[in-house]
Structures are given as structure tokens and as C-alpha cells.
Design a protein around this motif. Structure first.
Motif, PDB file in Angstrom:
ATOM      1  N   PRO A 129       0.781   1.915  -4.209  1.00 22.62           N
ATOM      2  CA  PRO A 129      -0.907   2.224  -3.820  1.00 22.62           C
ATOM      3  C   PRO A 129      -1.961   1.922  -4.836  1.00 22.62           C
ATOM      4  O   PRO A 129      -3.082   1.715  -4.629  1.00 22.62           O
ATOM      5  CB  PRO A 129      -0.846   3.466  -3.159  1.00 22.62           C
ATOM      6  CG  PRO A 129       0.321   4.275  -3.759  1.00 22.62           C
ATOM      7  CD  PRO A 129       1.206   3.147  -3.853  1.00 22.62           C
ATOM      8  N   ASN A 130      -1.253   2.210  -6.190  1.00 25.84           N
ATOM      9  CA  ASN A 130      -2.283   2.146  -7.312  1.00 25.84           C
ATOM     10  C   ASN A 130      -2.774   0.547  -7.743  1.00 25.84           C
ATOM     11  O   ASN A 130      -3.766   0.594  -7.756  1.00 25.84           O
ATOM     12  CB  ASN A 130      -1.693   2.629  -8.650  1.00 25.84           C
ATOM     13  CG  ASN A 130      -2.257   2.506  -9.861  1.00 25.84           C
ATOM     14  OD1 ASN A 130      -3.554   3.144  -9.941  1.00 25.84           O
ATOM     15  ND2 ASN A 130      -2.041   2.165 -10.970  1.00 25.84           N
ATOM     16  N   GLY A 132       2.806   9.884  -2.674  1.00 26.40           N
ATOM     17  CA  GLY A 132       2.234   8.857  -3.346  1.00 26.40           C
ATOM     18  C   GLY A 132       2.438   9.265  -4.952  1.00 26.40           C
ATOM     19  O   GLY A 132       2.095   8.363  -5.843  1.00 26.40           O
ATOM     20  N   GLN A 152     -11.008   1.149   1.776  1.00 23.65           N
ATOM     21  CA  GLN A 152      -9.522   0.970   1.468  1.00 23.65           C
ATOM     22  C   GLN A 152      -9.275   1.589   0.015  1.00 23.65           C
ATOM     23  O   GLN A 152      -8.221   2.370   0.051  1.00 23.65           O
ATOM     24  CB  GLN A 152      -9.225  -0.440   1.302  1.00 23.65           C
ATOM     25  CG  GLN A 152      -9.253  -1.300   2.674  1.00 23.65           C
ATOM     26  CD  GLN A 152      -9.209  -2.633   2.451  1.00 23.65           C
ATOM     27  OE1 GLN A 152      -9.475  -3.595   1.422  1.00 23.65           O
ATOM     28  NE2 GLN A 152      -8.954  -3.488   3.601  1.00 23.65           N
ATOM     29  N   CYS A 208      -3.037  -1.585  -5.705  1.00 20.59           N
ATOM     30  CA  CYS A 208      -3.646  -2.198  -4.136  1.00 20.59           C
ATOM     31  C   CYS A 208      -5.020  -1.232  -4.324  1.00 20.59           C
ATOM     32  O   CYS A 208      -6.036  -1.965  -4.144  1.00 20.59           O
ATOM     33  CB  CYS A 208      -2.916  -1.737  -2.934  1.00 20.59           C
ATOM     34  SG  CYS A 208      -1.471  -2.290  -2.690  1.00 20.59           S
ATOM     35  N   ALA A 209      -5.111  -0.296  -4.863  1.00 18.74           N
ATOM     36  CA  ALA A 209      -6.446   0.512  -5.053  1.00 18.74           C
ATOM     37  C   ALA A 209      -7.315  -0.284  -6.043  1.00 18.74           C
ATOM     38  O   ALA A 209      -8.408  -0.424  -5.593  1.00 18.74           O
ATOM     39  CB  ALA A 209      -6.174   1.907  -5.429  1.00 18.74           C
ATOM     40  N   LEU A 257      -6.373   4.574  -0.356  1.00 20.59           N
ATOM     41  CA  LEU A 257      -5.128   4.300  -1.377  1.00 20.59           C
ATOM     42  C   LEU A 257      -5.159   5.402  -2.402  1.00 20.59           C
ATOM     43  O   LEU A 257      -4.197   5.807  -2.785  1.00 20.59           O
ATOM     44  CB  LEU A 257      -5.521   2.867  -1.898  1.00 20.59           C
ATOM     45  CG  LEU A 257      -5.030   1.862  -1.266  1.00 20.59           C
ATOM     46  CD1 LEU A 257      -5.660   0.480  -1.656  1.00 20.59           C
ATOM     47  CD2 LEU A 257      -3.694   1.592  -0.722  1.00 20.59           C
ATOM     48  N   ILE A 298      -3.592   8.390  -1.026  1.00 24.69           N
ATOM     49  CA  ILE A 298      -2.054   8.248  -0.985  1.00 24.69           C
ATOM     50  C   ILE A 298      -1.477   8.562  -2.278  1.00 24.69           C
ATOM     51  O   ILE A 298      -0.808   9.245  -2.463  1.00 24.69           O
ATOM     52  CB  ILE A 298      -1.867   6.880  -0.662  1.00 24.69           C
ATOM     53  CG1 ILE A 298      -2.118   6.310   1.024  1.00 24.69           C
ATOM     54  CG2 ILE A 298      -0.447   6.601  -0.785  1.00 24.69           C
ATOM     55  CD1 ILE A 298      -1.792   4.966   1.258  1.00 24.69           C
ATOM     56  N   THR A 338       0.906  -1.113   0.052  1.00 25.21           N
ATOM     57  CA  THR A 338       0.025  -0.134   0.074  1.00 25.21           C
ATOM     58  C   THR A 338       1.064   1.211   0.115  1.00 25.21           C
ATOM     59  O   THR A 338       0.571   2.402  -0.460  1.00 25.21           O
ATOM     60  CB  THR A 338      -0.966   0.087   1.210  1.00 25.21           C
ATOM     61  OG1 THR A 338      -0.288  -0.001   2.296  1.00 25.21           O
ATOM     62  CG2 THR A 338      -1.891  -1.090   1.161  1.00 25.21           C
ATOM     63  N   ALA A 339       2.076   1.201   0.402  1.00 26.07           N
ATOM     64  CA  ALA A 339       2.842   2.210   0.510  1.00 26.07           C
ATOM     65  C   ALA A 339       3.803   2.348  -0.702  1.00 26.07           C
ATOM     66  O   ALA A 339       4.134   3.491  -1.338  1.00 26.07           O
ATOM     67  CB  ALA A 339       3.886   2.068   1.625  1.00 26.07           C
TER      68      ALA A 339
END
Length: 370
Positions: free
Chosen positions: A265-266, A307, A294, A268-269, A298, A301, A261-262
Motif C-alpha cells: 500500500p505504501n 498493513g 485513495q 500505491c499511496a 491506502l 491500510i 494496494t493489499a
């Protein structure tokens, strides 16, 4: 866009060579007044004279004109970032016109054409004119074909071929896309082992730093591909609730274990959003809201300063240099305004119509910064 500068170049080259306008005029077979007009921009030499002028100064015709058909990586990045910002602020038609002009000017700069295709794939949907969308995608497909057929750089051709498949899918041509990609994606091809072989070669050559850096990047890339594949898997198996739940549990564990996620993030989103859609199909409101929260987290972020760039972390501590060497560098491929608007639009998906409206509205307000 870079302008031609023949008049300035003729004057500078003549002075550098240490000759007068009369001498140059005599060599070319024109009057001194003609040379003077060339240098002041009042007129242009006939096209048949250009080779003779270039020969006199011992330069190419392109150099004489001030025309540089090949762009540097930094110039390509500048064009891309300039257009991503413009797409969020200027009329869509205006930005596309500028893109098309640049394509014509740098039609033989294949790395540039490849990034234009990436740009169009990520922004063509901003116009509501469906015919224009189709036209842009068709132009992108043609650029991919040109790169594959004319470029001598293997990696560039491979990337263009993959992008062509993505364009074909957007154009609604799945059979043609399959024909293009099936053989290249064959899991039994030796090319699939290139990462491992390169890492082994670095180790054998004693290039430990490169071995570490590339190994980390290979692991990172495979993790992102895993999350992306799982995103598609959720939608393929959307009617199978047990598969959805198992996939979400497994991928969530991977995301947490590798702090994705760090660092990305893309992807994961996109996974969280696909999970929300899959749960919505089964009217699992609690899980839908959890996944959409979530997704919003994300996206925020992605909109933050950290991000906006690709980067590693404490574990992936040797991959930043590889990110920086990429064609588009470490910057996002879309402007933050477009990312926010896209996320807000995603929350309006009819698949969420059974979810309590106030909860969706709350998520929208958070995403909009209200």
C-alpha cells in the motif's frame, strides 16, 4: 545500549579456569587486592594489563571486556524498531543522541550503520531545525562512504552507494548524486540481468522452490519499482495532462491486476498522492479528490495491523520467507504515528488550495480517525 562487563567477566573466567585471585594476581604482577577490586567493580585494570589478562584466560580483549562490535540481524532490527517508536514519543534530540552513541559503539558493524542511514533518511525531517537536518544528512553521507570504502561485502557496498545518492539529493547535491549513480544504473550493464541469471541457475540446479520464490520476488520488486518510477514520471510530466491521464490509467490497471494496494500500500499511496498533485496543477478537482481519497484509504491500510508488515498474497504466495530474511524484517520502517502525521501534513500542500476546503477537511478527519 549494551554495557561493558569486565568485572563480571574476570570473576567468571577466573572461576571457570579454577584459579584463585592470588594465582591470577601473581601471573599479572599485581596484588590480590587489585584483582578483588577488579571483580567487584571498584577499580579497572590498567589498559596495558588487558592483553595479559586476555592471554591468561585465552580470550580476546573484546571478549574480556564484554564488548561485541558486531550485531546480529535480530539486534539490528531491535535497535531500529526501538528508535522508530522513540521518534514518535520522545524528544527528537534525545533519540538522535542515543543513535549517535550506538554508531560510535558499533562503528565497525557495517550492516548496522547501513540501517542507521535508512533510519535517519526516514526521520531527519522530524526536526524543524534546518541546520540539524543538514548535519544529520551529512553524517549519513559519511557513514555511506565509510561502508563503501571499508566493507568487503559487495551487496552492502552497493546498497550504501545507493543510499548515499538518496542522501545527496536531500542535501541538494544533484550533480554529485549523478556522478555517483549514473554508471551503476546503466541499463546496458550485465548486472541488470542478475535476477534472470539467478533464476536460471536455480532451475538448472533443480532447486525449484528457490526458483519459484525468487521469481515471485523479482516480479514483485519490478512491479513496485514500476509504480515508484511512474510516481516520479507524473511529477516530471506535471504540465502534460494527456501524459498524466495515460499514466494514471495504465498504473491503476497494474495495481488492480496484481492486488498491489493489499501487498504494498505504501507505493500505491505515493502514486495516488502524486496523481492528485498532478491533477491539481490542471485544476481537475474531481480527479484530485478521487486520488486523495485513495491516498487516505491506502494510508489507513498502512496504519492497520495487517498493513504494518510486508506480506504476499494468494498469487505471491512464496515471498514471505524472503521478506522475513530482510535486514529489517517485515516491519514498517516508520512508526504509525509518524505515518499518520506525515499524511495529514501532505493534505495541507498549497497545491490543493483551489480545492473546496470542506472536502480536504473531511479527508483529514477520516485520516485522523474522527
Amino acid at each position: 545500549m549494551e554495557e561493558l562487563s569486565l568485572s563480571k567477566n574476570v570473576a567468571n573466567l577466573r572461576k571457570k579456569k579454577g584459579v584463585t585471585q592470588e594465582t591470577l594476581a601473581e601471573f599479572i604482577g599485581v596484588t590480590k587486592a587489585s584483582v578483588s577490586k577488579w571483580e567487584t567493580g571498584q577499580s579497572m585494570p590498567d589498559v596495558l594489563i588487558l592483553p595479559k589478562l586476555a592471554s591468561f584466560f585465552d580470550v580476546s580483549v573484546d571478549e574480556l571486556l564484554g564488548y561485541h562490535p558486531q550485531l546480529t540481524k535480530e539486534q539490528i532490527r531491535h535497535f531500529y524498531q526501538q528508535w522508530t517508536t522513540a521518534f514518535s514519543k520522545e524528544p527528537f534530540e534525545y533519540v538522535m543522541e542515543d543513535c549517535r552513541k550506538a554508531v560510535k559503539q558499533y562503528y565497525s558493524c557495517y550492516p548496522f550503520l547501513l540501517q542507521v542511514v535508512v533510519l535517519w533518511l526516514n526521520h531527519f525531517m522530524l526536526t524543524k531545525d534546518l541546520e540539524e537536518q543538514q548535519a544529520i544528512l551529512s553524517e549519513a553521507e559519511a557513514l555511506c562512504t565509510k561502508i563503501v570504502e571499508e566493507s568487503t561485502e559487495l551487496s552492502l557496498c552497493n546498497n550504501a552507494s545507493l543510499l548515499k545518492v538518496a542522501v545527496m539529493l536531500q542535501l541538494g547535491k544533484p550533480e554529485e548524486a549523478l556522478s555517483e549513480i549514473e554508471e551503476k544504473a546503466d541499463p546496458y550493464r550485465f548486472a541488470q540481468q542478475s535476477d534472470t541469471l539467478l533464476i536460471q541457475a536455480y532451475r538448472a540446479a533443480g532447486q525449484t522452490k528457490k526458483a519459484v520464490s525468487y521469481t515471485q520476488f523479482s516480479m514483485f520488486s519490478h512491479l513496485i519499482n514500476l509504480v515508484s518510477s511512474a510516481t516520479h514520471y507524473l511529477l516530471i510530466q506535471i504540465i502534460q495532462l494527456p501524459v498524466i491521464e495515460e499514466t494514471v490509467n495504465r498504473i491503476d490497471a497494474v495495481i488492480q491486476a496484481f492486488n498491489l494496494t493489499a501487498v504494498h500500500p505504501n507505493s500505491c499511496a505515493q502514486f495516488s498522492y502524486a496523481a492528485a498533485c498532478a491533477y491539481a496543477k490542471h485544476e481537475k478537482e474531481e480527479q484530485v479528490i478521487k486520488c486523495l481519497k485513495q491516498f487516505v484509504d491506502l494510508t489507513l491500510i498502512l496504519l492497520s495491523e495487517e498493513g504494518r508488515i510486508l506480506h504476499g498474497d494468494r498469487y505471491f504466495d512464496e515471498i514471505n520467507e524472503i521478506f522475513e530474511g530482510a535486514d529489517l524484517g517485515v516491519q514498517q520502517i516508520r512508526d504509525t504515528k509518524i505515518i499518520r502525521e506525515g499524511a495529514l501534513s501532505a493534505l495541507e500542500n498549497p497545491i490543493f488550495q483551489q480545492i473546496e476546503k470542506s472536502k480536504i477537511v473531511k479527508l483529514k478527519k477520516r485520516l485522523a480517525g474522527e
